[in-house]
Write a protein that holds these residues in place. Structure first.
Motif, PDB file in Angstrom:
ATOM      1  N   LYS A  74      20.087  -1.480  16.861  1.00  0.00           N
ATOM      2  CA  LYS A  74      19.312  -1.655  18.092  1.00  0.00           C
ATOM      3  C   LYS A  74      18.996  -0.300  18.710  1.00  0.00           C
ATOM      4  CE  LYS A  74      23.602  -2.423  20.637  1.00  0.00           C
ATOM      5  NZ  LYS A  74      24.383  -3.358  21.436  1.00  0.00           N
ATOM      6  N   ALA A  75      17.943  -0.290  19.514  1.00  0.00           N
ATOM      7  CA  ALA A  75      17.627   0.871  20.343  1.00  0.00           C
ATOM      8  C   ALA A  75      18.536   0.810  21.559  1.00  0.00           C
ATOM      9  CB  ALA A  75      16.164   0.846  20.777  1.00  0.00           C
ATOM     10  N   VAL A  76      19.048   1.972  21.972  1.00  0.00           N
ATOM     11  CA  VAL A  76      19.962   2.035  23.111  1.00  0.00           C
ATOM     12  C   VAL A  76      19.533   3.181  24.021  1.00  0.00           C
ATOM     13  CG1 VAL A  76      22.346   2.388  23.868  1.00  0.00           C
ATOM     14  CG2 VAL A  76      21.895   1.156  21.742  1.00  0.00           C
ATOM     15  N   THR A  77      19.436   2.891  25.307  1.00  0.00           N
ATOM     16  CA  THR A  77      19.231   3.917  26.325  1.00  0.00           C
ATOM     17  C   THR A  77      20.327   3.716  27.360  1.00  0.00           C
ATOM     18  OG1 THR A  77      16.841   3.967  25.998  1.00  0.00           O
ATOM     19  CG2 THR A  77      17.668   4.840  28.081  1.00  0.00           C
ATOM     20  N   VAL A  78      21.041   4.791  27.677  1.00  0.00           N
ATOM     21  CA  VAL A  78      22.094   4.723  28.689  1.00  0.00           C
ATOM     22  C   VAL A  78      21.720   5.645  29.836  1.00  0.00           C
ATOM     23  CG1 VAL A  78      24.523   5.152  29.204  1.00  0.00           C
ATOM     24  CG2 VAL A  78      23.878   4.170  27.000  1.00  0.00           C
ATOM     25  N   LEU A  79      21.742   5.106  31.048  1.00  0.00           N
ATOM     26  CA  LEU A  79      21.519   5.867  32.270  1.00  0.00           C
ATOM     27  C   LEU A  79      22.825   5.893  33.041  1.00  0.00           C
ATOM     28  CD1 LEU A  79      19.795   7.261  34.465  1.00  0.00           C
ATOM     29  CD2 LEU A  79      19.194   4.958  35.285  1.00  0.00           C
ATOM     30  N   LEU A  80      23.266   7.093  33.397  1.00  0.00           N
ATOM     31  CA  LEU A  80      24.482   7.286  34.187  1.00  0.00           C
ATOM     32  C   LEU A  80      24.137   8.045  35.453  1.00  0.00           C
ATOM     33  CD1 LEU A  80      26.619   8.589  31.220  1.00  0.00           C
ATOM     34  CD2 LEU A  80      26.903   6.371  32.304  1.00  0.00           C
ATOM     35  N   PHE A  81      24.776   7.689  36.564  1.00  0.00           N
ATOM     36  CA  PHE A  81      24.617   8.448  37.808  1.00  0.00           C
ATOM     37  C   PHE A  81      25.725   8.063  38.769  1.00  0.00           C
ATOM     38  CE2 PHE A  81      22.094   4.609  38.453  1.00  0.00           C
ATOM     39  CZ  PHE A  81      22.376   4.226  39.757  1.00  0.00           C
ATOM     40  N   THR A  82      25.855   8.856  39.818  1.00  0.00           N
ATOM     41  CA  THR A  82      26.779   8.494  40.888  1.00  0.00           C
ATOM     42  C   THR A  82      25.990   8.243  42.159  1.00  0.00           C
ATOM     43  OG1 THR A  82      27.205  10.752  41.663  1.00  0.00           O
ATOM     44  CG2 THR A  82      28.628   9.927  39.912  1.00  0.00           C
ATOM     45  N   GLU A  83      26.590   7.432  43.001  1.00  0.00           N
ATOM     46  CA  GLU A  83      26.079   7.185  44.358  1.00  0.00           C
ATOM     47  C   GLU A  83      27.313   7.106  45.237  1.00  0.00           C
ATOM     48  OE1 GLU A  83      23.875   6.879  47.582  1.00  0.00           O
ATOM     49  OE2 GLU A  83      22.971   7.205  45.619  1.00  0.00           O
ATOM     50  N   ASP A  97      12.933  -0.872  16.974  1.00  0.00           N
ATOM     51  CA  ASP A  97      11.575  -0.327  17.078  1.00  0.00           C
ATOM     52  C   ASP A  97      10.935  -0.611  18.441  1.00  0.00           C
ATOM     53  OD1 ASP A  97      11.440  -3.057  16.726  1.00  0.00           O
ATOM     54  OD2 ASP A  97       9.741  -2.989  15.347  1.00  0.00           O
ATOM     55  N   ASP A  98      11.744  -1.003  19.422  1.00  0.00           N
ATOM     56  CA  ASP A  98      11.216  -1.377  20.737  1.00  0.00           C
ATOM     57  C   ASP A  98      12.092  -0.809  21.860  1.00  0.00           C
ATOM     58  OD1 ASP A  98       9.613  -2.657  22.638  1.00  0.00           O
ATOM     59  OD2 ASP A  98      10.804  -4.500  22.552  1.00  0.00           O
ATOM     60  N   PRO A  99      12.221   0.536  21.944  1.00  0.00           N
ATOM     61  CA  PRO A  99      13.080   1.107  22.988  1.00  0.00           C
ATOM     62  C   PRO A  99      12.555   0.803  24.390  1.00  0.00           C
ATOM     63  CG  PRO A  99      11.780   2.823  21.959  1.00  0.00           C
ATOM     64  CD  PRO A  99      11.527   1.557  21.176  1.00  0.00           C
ATOM     65  N   MET A 100      13.459   0.803  25.341  1.00  0.00           N
ATOM     66  CA  MET A 100      13.098   0.547  26.734  1.00  0.00           C
ATOM     67  C   MET A 100      12.211   1.690  27.231  1.00  0.00           C
ATOM     68  SD  MET A 100      13.676  -1.900  28.932  1.00  0.00           S
ATOM     69  CE  MET A 100      15.130  -2.691  28.296  1.00  0.00           C
ATOM     70  N   PRO A 101      11.072   1.371  27.860  1.00  0.00           N
ATOM     71  CA  PRO A 101      10.207   2.424  28.397  1.00  0.00           C
ATOM     72  C   PRO A 101      10.927   3.233  29.480  1.00  0.00           C
ATOM     73  CG  PRO A 101       9.034   0.330  28.300  1.00  0.00           C
ATOM     74  CD  PRO A 101      10.485   0.040  28.019  1.00  0.00           C
ATOM     75  N   PRO A 102      10.747   4.554  29.504  1.00  0.00           N
ATOM     76  CA  PRO A 102      11.416   5.395  30.496  1.00  0.00           C
ATOM     77  C   PRO A 102      11.177   4.956  31.939  1.00  0.00           C
ATOM     78  CG  PRO A 102      10.424   6.756  28.800  1.00  0.00           C
ATOM     79  CD  PRO A 102       9.966   5.344  28.558  1.00  0.00           C
ATOM     80  N   GLN A 103       9.975   4.465  32.257  1.00  0.00           N
ATOM     81  CA  GLN A 103       9.695   4.053  33.629  1.00  0.00           C
ATOM     82  C   GLN A 103      10.536   2.846  34.023  1.00  0.00           C
ATOM     83  OE1 GLN A 103       7.809   5.878  35.833  1.00  0.00           O
ATOM     84  NE2 GLN A 103       8.856   4.516  37.251  1.00  0.00           N
ATOM     85  N   VAL A 104      10.787   1.942  33.085  1.00  0.00           N
ATOM     86  CA  VAL A 104      11.642   0.782  33.367  1.00  0.00           C
ATOM     87  C   VAL A 104      13.069   1.253  33.645  1.00  0.00           C
ATOM     88  CG1 VAL A 104      12.641  -1.331  32.401  1.00  0.00           C
ATOM     89  CG2 VAL A 104      10.219  -0.832  32.054  1.00  0.00           C
ATOM     90  N   VAL A 105      13.550   2.196  32.843  1.00  0.00           N
ATOM     91  CA  VAL A 105      14.892   2.744  33.043  1.00  0.00           C
ATOM     92  C   VAL A 105      14.998   3.351  34.442  1.00  0.00           C
ATOM     93  CG1 VAL A 105      16.546   4.483  32.235  1.00  0.00           C
ATOM     94  CG2 VAL A 105      15.256   3.107  30.573  1.00  0.00           C
ATOM     95  N   THR A 106      14.004   4.133  34.823  1.00  0.00           N
ATOM     96  CA  THR A 106      13.996   4.761  36.148  1.00  0.00           C
ATOM     97  C   THR A 106      13.940   3.715  37.256  1.00  0.00           C
ATOM     98  OG1 THR A 106      12.922   6.731  35.265  1.00  0.00           O
ATOM     99  CG2 THR A 106      12.770   6.394  37.641  1.00  0.00           C
ATOM    100  N   ASP A 107      13.043   2.745  37.124  1.00  0.00           N
ATOM    101  CA  ASP A 107      12.887   1.719  38.162  1.00  0.00           C
ATOM    102  C   ASP A 107      14.172   0.905  38.354  1.00  0.00           C
ATOM    103  OD1 ASP A 107      10.273   2.560  38.485  1.00  0.00           O
ATOM    104  OD2 ASP A 107       9.388   0.836  37.445  1.00  0.00           O
ATOM    105  N   VAL A 108      14.776   0.466  37.267  1.00  0.00           N
ATOM    106  CA  VAL A 108      16.012  -0.313  37.369  1.00  0.00           C
ATOM    107  C   VAL A 108      17.124   0.548  37.968  1.00  0.00           C
ATOM    108  CG1 VAL A 108      17.812  -1.505  36.050  1.00  0.00           C
ATOM    109  CG2 VAL A 108      15.408  -1.914  35.522  1.00  0.00           C
TER     110      VAL A 108
END
Length: 122
Positions: A74-83, A97-108
Motif C-alpha cells: 500500500k501507499a503510506v503517508t504519515v503526518l506528524l505534528f504537535t499542538e 498506485d493511489d497515494p493520498m494527495p498532499p492537499q488532502v493530507v494538509t487539510d485533514v
C-alpha cells in the motif's frame, strides 16, 4: 493508545480503498510532546519506505513522509505534528498506485490541529 492519555481511531472510506489512522497522545507539556515527536520521526522507517521526512505546514514541528508500506502492499503517508502538549500521528493508507494527495493530507491535518486546539485543556 498504548496506555497513554489520548485517543486512537481509524477512518475508512465506503469502498475500503483508503484509510486514515489518527492517534493523539497527550503528554504533560509541550517539551515532552516535542521529544516524542522527534523520536517518532526517527522511527518512521519501520512504517514507510521510499520516502524522506519533510517539514509540513501543519502544527508545530509538522513533518510528513510518503512512500509505501515495507511490504509494498500500500501507499503510506504519515503526518506528524504537535499542538501544545499533544502529539498527532495521522497515517493515510491507500492502494500502492493511489497515494493520498498532499492537499488532502494538509487539510485533514489542519482540521485535526484546530480540533485539538479548541478541545485540549490549557
Amino acid at each position: 493508545p498504548g496506555g497513554s492519555d489520548g485517543v486512537s481511531a481509524l477512518f475508512v472510506n465506503q469502498h475500503d480503498t483508503r484509510a486514515i489512522g489518527d492517534t493523539i497522545v497527550v503528554l504533560p507539556d509541550s517539551a515532552a510532546a516535542t521529544t516524542t515527536l522527534n523520536s517518532t520521526v526517527s522511527a518512521l522507517g519501520t512504517t514507510v519506505t521510499g520516502g524522506r521526512p519533510q517539514p509540513w505546514p501543519v502544527g508545530t514541528g509538522g513533518t510528513v513522509v510518503s512512500g509505501t508500506s515495507p511490504d509494498g502492499a500500500k501507499a503510506v503517508t504519515v503526518l506528524l505534528f504537535t499542538e501544545g502538549s499533544a502529539v498527532v500521528r495521522l497515517e493515510f493508507d491507500s492502494a500502492p498506485d493511489d497515494p493520498m494527495p498532499p492537499q488532502v493530507v494538509t487539510d485533514v491535518g489542519k482540521q485535526q490541529q484546530i480540533a485539538i486546539r479548541t478541545g485540549l485543556p490549557g
